[in-house]
Motif scaffolding. Structure first.
Motif, mmCIF file in Angstrom:
data_model
loop_
_atom_site.group_PDB
_atom_site.id
_atom_site.type_symbol
_atom_site.label_atom_id
_atom_site.label_comp_id
_atom_site.label_asym_id
_atom_site.label_seq_id
_atom_site.Cartn_x
_atom_site.Cartn_y
_atom_site.Cartn_z
ATOM 1 N N ILE A 173 0.819 -1.215 0.000
ATOM 2 C CA ILE A 173 0.000 0.000 0.000
ATOM 3 C C ILE A 173 0.852 1.263 0.000
ATOM 4 O O ILE A 173 0.508 2.245 -0.655
ATOM 5 C CB ILE A 173 -1.008 -0.007 1.181
ATOM 6 C CG1 ILE A 173 -2.025 1.117 1.046
ATOM 7 C CG2 ILE A 173 -0.285 0.096 2.510
ATOM 8 C CD1 ILE A 173 -3.001 0.922 -0.058
ATOM 9 N N ARG A 174 1.989 1.242 0.708
ATOM 10 C CA ARG A 174 2.864 2.425 0.712
ATOM 11 C C ARG A 174 3.406 2.679 -0.690
ATOM 12 O O ARG A 174 3.388 3.813 -1.172
ATOM 13 C CB ARG A 174 4.008 2.243 1.707
ATOM 14 C CG ARG A 174 4.970 3.412 1.722
ATOM 15 C CD ARG A 174 5.983 3.270 2.872
ATOM 16 N NE ARG A 174 7.117 4.129 2.746
ATOM 17 C CZ ARG A 174 7.116 5.448 2.934
ATOM 18 N NH1 ARG A 174 6.000 6.068 3.214
ATOM 19 N NH2 ARG A 174 8.212 6.149 2.814
ATOM 20 N N ALA A 175 3.878 1.645 -1.352
ATOM 21 C CA ALA A 175 4.394 1.797 -2.716
ATOM 22 C C ALA A 175 3.289 2.272 -3.658
ATOM 23 O O ALA A 175 3.528 3.090 -4.549
ATOM 24 C CB ALA A 175 4.990 0.484 -3.208
ATOM 25 N N LEU A 176 2.071 1.782 -3.463
ATOM 26 C CA LEU A 176 0.942 2.225 -4.282
ATOM 27 C C LEU A 176 0.698 3.719 -4.099
ATOM 28 O O LEU A 176 0.544 4.451 -5.073
ATOM 29 C CB LEU A 176 -0.317 1.443 -3.919
ATOM 30 C CG LEU A 176 -1.611 1.938 -4.571
ATOM 31 C CD1 LEU A 176 -1.544 1.815 -6.084
ATOM 32 C CD2 LEU A 176 -2.800 1.197 -4.006
ATOM 33 N N MET A 177 0.670 4.180 -2.855
ATOM 34 C CA MET A 177 0.404 5.591 -2.595
ATOM 35 C C MET A 177 1.522 6.479 -3.145
ATOM 36 O O MET A 177 1.251 7.549 -3.698
ATOM 37 C CB MET A 177 0.205 5.827 -1.100
ATOM 38 C CG MET A 177 -1.008 5.082 -0.524
ATOM 39 S SD MET A 177 -2.538 5.298 -1.456
ATOM 40 C CE MET A 177 -2.896 6.997 -1.116
ATOM 41 N N VAL A 178 2.772 6.059 -3.015
ATOM 42 C CA VAL A 178 3.899 6.816 -3.571
ATOM 43 C C VAL A 178 3.781 6.877 -5.094
ATOM 44 O O VAL A 178 3.977 7.924 -5.717
ATOM 45 C CB VAL A 178 5.247 6.195 -3.133
ATOM 46 C CG1 VAL A 178 6.408 6.784 -3.914
ATOM 47 C CG2 VAL A 178 5.450 6.386 -1.641
ATOM 48 N N ASN A 179 3.412 5.761 -5.715
ATOM 49 C CA ASN A 179 3.245 5.709 -7.165
ATOM 50 C C ASN A 179 2.141 6.659 -7.608
ATOM 51 O O ASN A 179 2.315 7.432 -8.557
ATOM 52 C CB ASN A 179 2.937 4.266 -7.593
ATOM 53 C CG ASN A 179 2.735 4.132 -9.080
ATOM 54 O OD1 ASN A 179 1.679 4.502 -9.595
ATOM 55 N ND2 ASN A 179 3.723 3.593 -9.755
ATOM 56 N N LEU A 180 1.001 6.608 -6.946
ATOM 57 C CA LEU A 180 -0.117 7.487 -7.311
ATOM 58 C C LEU A 180 0.247 8.955 -7.122
ATOM 59 O O LEU A 180 -0.037 9.786 -7.987
ATOM 60 C CB LEU A 180 -1.351 7.135 -6.484
ATOM 61 C CG LEU A 180 -2.008 5.794 -6.787
ATOM 62 C CD1 LEU A 180 -3.119 5.512 -5.789
ATOM 63 C CD2 LEU A 180 -2.526 5.741 -8.206
ATOM 64 N N ALA A 181 0.863 9.290 -5.989
ATOM 65 C CA ALA A 181 1.249 10.672 -5.727
ATOM 66 C C ALA A 181 2.242 11.170 -6.769
ATOM 67 O O ALA A 181 2.182 12.324 -7.208
ATOM 68 C CB ALA A 181 1.847 10.798 -4.330
ATOM 69 N N GLY A 182 3.149 10.307 -7.203
ATOM 70 C CA GLY A 182 4.124 10.672 -8.228
ATOM 71 C C GLY A 182 3.485 10.989 -9.559
ATOM 72 O O GLY A 182 4.053 11.692 -10.387
ATOM 73 N N ARG A 183 2.268 10.457 -9.773
ATOM 74 C CA ARG A 183 1.534 10.719 -11.013
ATOM 75 C C ARG A 183 0.444 11.767 -10.819
ATOM 76 O O ARG A 183 -0.372 12.000 -11.704
ATOM 77 C CB ARG A 183 0.932 9.418 -11.545
ATOM 78 C CG ARG A 183 2.012 8.429 -11.954
ATOM 79 C CD ARG A 183 1.452 7.202 -12.622
ATOM 80 N NE ARG A 183 0.780 6.349 -11.658
ATOM 81 C CZ ARG A 183 -0.310 5.618 -11.934
ATOM 82 N NH1 ARG A 183 -0.845 5.650 -13.127
ATOM 83 N NH2 ARG A 183 -0.841 4.863 -11.005
ATOM 84 N N GLY A 184 0.438 12.404 -9.632
ATOM 85 C CA GLY A 184 -0.562 13.443 -9.371
ATOM 86 C C GLY A 184 -1.955 12.891 -9.136
ATOM 87 O O GLY A 184 -2.934 13.581 -9.396
#
Length: 46
Positions: free
Chosen positions: A29-40
């Motif tokens: 879930i942490r990697a998912l949230m970082v990925n999403l945030a990186g894509r705005g």
């Protein structure tokens, strides 16, 4: 192979395997949230 298709959209074809033969899953879930945030994402409603 798993295929999901709709005449209006085309087809999505995916090769599947058993859990025992699949690579270890390490995208949590942490990697998912970082990925999403990186894509705005997610975007706020306007």
């Amino acid at each position: 192979m798993v295929t999901i298709a709709a005449p209006e959209l085309g087809a999505l074809v995916n090769e599947v395997t058993t859990a025992e033969d699949a690579e270890d899953w390490d995208f949590g879930i942490r990697a998912l949230m970082v990925n999403l945030a990186g894509r705005g994402l997610p975007k706020e409603h306007e």
